[in-house]
Design an enzyme around this catalytic site. Structure first.
Site, PDB file in Angstrom:
ATOM      1  CG  HIS A 158      -1.893  -1.027   1.393  1.00  9.97           C
ATOM      2  ND1 HIS A 158      -2.045  -1.802   2.512  1.00  9.97           N
ATOM      3  CD2 HIS A 158      -2.855  -1.458   0.524  1.00  9.97           C
ATOM      4  CE1 HIS A 158      -3.042  -2.655   2.345  1.00  9.97           C
ATOM      5  NE2 HIS A 158      -3.547  -2.477   1.144  1.00  9.97           N
ATOM      6  CE  LYS A 166     -14.895  -7.515   3.901  1.00 11.21           C
ATOM      7  NZ  LYS A 166     -13.745  -7.098   3.084  1.00 11.21           N
ATOM      8  NE  ARG A 184      -2.677  -7.706  -4.415  1.00 10.73           N
ATOM      9  CZ  ARG A 184      -3.463  -8.170  -3.463  1.00 10.73           C
ATOM     10  NH1 ARG A 184      -2.981  -8.390  -2.265  1.00 10.73           N
ATOM     11  NH2 ARG A 184      -4.729  -8.420  -3.704  1.00 10.73           N
ATOM     12  CB  SER A 198      -4.209  -6.550   4.775  1.00  9.92           C
ATOM     13  OG  SER A 198      -3.861  -5.283   4.292  1.00  9.92           O
TER      14      SER A 198
HETATM   15  O1  PNS Z   1      -8.696  -2.858   0.400  1.00 14.10           O
HETATM   16  P1  PNS Z   1      -9.910  -3.414  -0.286  1.00 14.10           P
HETATM   17  O2  PNS Z   1     -10.774  -4.138   0.721  1.00 14.10           O
HETATM   18  O3  PNS Z   1      -9.575  -4.233  -1.484  1.00 14.10           O
HETATM   19  O4  PNS Z   1     -10.742  -2.135  -0.791  1.00 14.10           O
HETATM   20  C1  PNS Z   1     -11.987  -2.278  -1.440  1.00 14.10           C
HETATM   21  C2  PNS Z   1     -12.730  -0.935  -1.510  1.00 14.10           C
HETATM   22  C3  PNS Z   1     -12.809  -0.300  -0.150  1.00 14.10           C
HETATM   23  C4  PNS Z   1     -11.994   0.006  -2.440  1.00 14.10           C
HETATM   24  C5  PNS Z   1     -14.142  -1.203  -2.096  1.00 14.10           C
HETATM   25  O5  PNS Z   1     -14.713  -2.278  -1.429  1.00 14.10           O
HETATM   26  C6  PNS Z   1     -15.078   0.003  -1.952  1.00 14.10           C
HETATM   27  O6  PNS Z   1     -14.904   1.003  -2.612  1.00 14.10           O
HETATM   28  N1  PNS Z   1     -16.071  -0.135  -1.060  1.00 14.10           N
HETATM   29  C7  PNS Z   1     -17.040   0.893  -0.768  1.00 14.10           C
HETATM   30  C8  PNS Z   1     -18.427   0.492  -1.309  1.00 14.10           C
HETATM   31  C9  PNS Z   1     -18.458   0.764  -2.796  1.00 14.10           C
HETATM   32  O7  PNS Z   1     -18.537   1.900  -3.211  1.00 14.10           O
HETATM   33  N2  PNS Z   1     -18.334  -0.308  -3.611  1.00 14.10           N
HETATM   34  C10 PNS Z   1     -18.144  -0.172  -5.064  1.00 14.10           C
HETATM   35  C11 PNS Z   1     -19.371  -0.403  -5.827  1.00 14.10           C
HETATM   36  S1  PNS Z   1     -19.905  -2.080  -5.692  1.00 14.10           S
END
Ligand code: PNS
Length: 159
Positions: free
Chosen positions: A17, A41, A90, A128
């Site tokens: 990150h 979560k 990645r 993570s």
């Molecule tokens: O670190 P991550 O868990 O891979 O991040 C995922 C994240 C937070 C970028 C994604 O889940 C997100 O944007 N969540 C907020 C809800 C949302 O707007 N989802 C996208 C449309 S389904």
């Protein structure tokens, strides 16, 4: 002035990150690391802990800030008056999920533009979840996370 939002769970922040944040901060005027508070979560680190661990990791970067958000990313973008999202890739396996999210976000709010950055090869295996798995069983996570995160993991797992 272009503000890029770097959203994620960051449970906890890893060197992968950090690599994206540092490189993003050289390209965009400002990077806001946006930590998702997801009520569905149960993360290892609370939202405040995750925010603080990131803040400590980026304290030497003048154009990086850390915030938290709940709900849809596009709603957060709209409130911030920002339209650029950064996400690290990645491997090809990340691409399908990331393309879906980027496409849905653009459907929900068309000004949204997602910029994908390839993670440096040193960190292409890192997540993570993997870091937590290693730390949980007492493995060595040095070099995978900043030293203060290593310490925080030790505390969480009572080591
Ligand atoms: O670190 P991550 O868990 O891979 O991040 C995922 C994240 C937070 C970028 C994604 O889940 C997100 O944007 N969540 C907020 C809800 C949302 O707007 N989802 C996208 C449309 S389904």
């Amino acid at each position: 002035m272009i503000t890029a939002i770097y959203p994620g769970s960051f449970d906890p922040i890893t060197m992968g990150h950090l690599d994206i944040i540092e490189r993003g901060a050289q390209i965009f005027d400002e990077v806001v690391v946006a930590v998702l508070e997801n009520p569905h979560k149960t993360p290892l680190f609370s939202i405040e802990e995750r925010k603080q661990l990131i803040e400590q990791s980026v304290k030497n970067l003048g154009n990086v800030r850390v915030e938290t958000f709940m709900g849809l990313l596009v709603d957060y973008l709209r409130v911030k008056g920002a339209r650029v999202v950064i996400r690290g890739l990645r491997a090809v396996s990340d691409f399908e999920f990331e393309l879906q999210n980027a496409t849905i976000n653009r459907k929900l709010w068309p000004p949204t533009e997602t910029f994908f950055m390839p993670t440096s090869t040193n960190y292409s295996y890192l997540s993570s979840s993997i870091v937590k798995e290693i730390a949980k069983y007492g493995g060595d996570v040095s070099g995978l996370v900043p030293p203060h995160v290593e310490e925080a993991l030790r505390c969480k797992y009572g080591r």
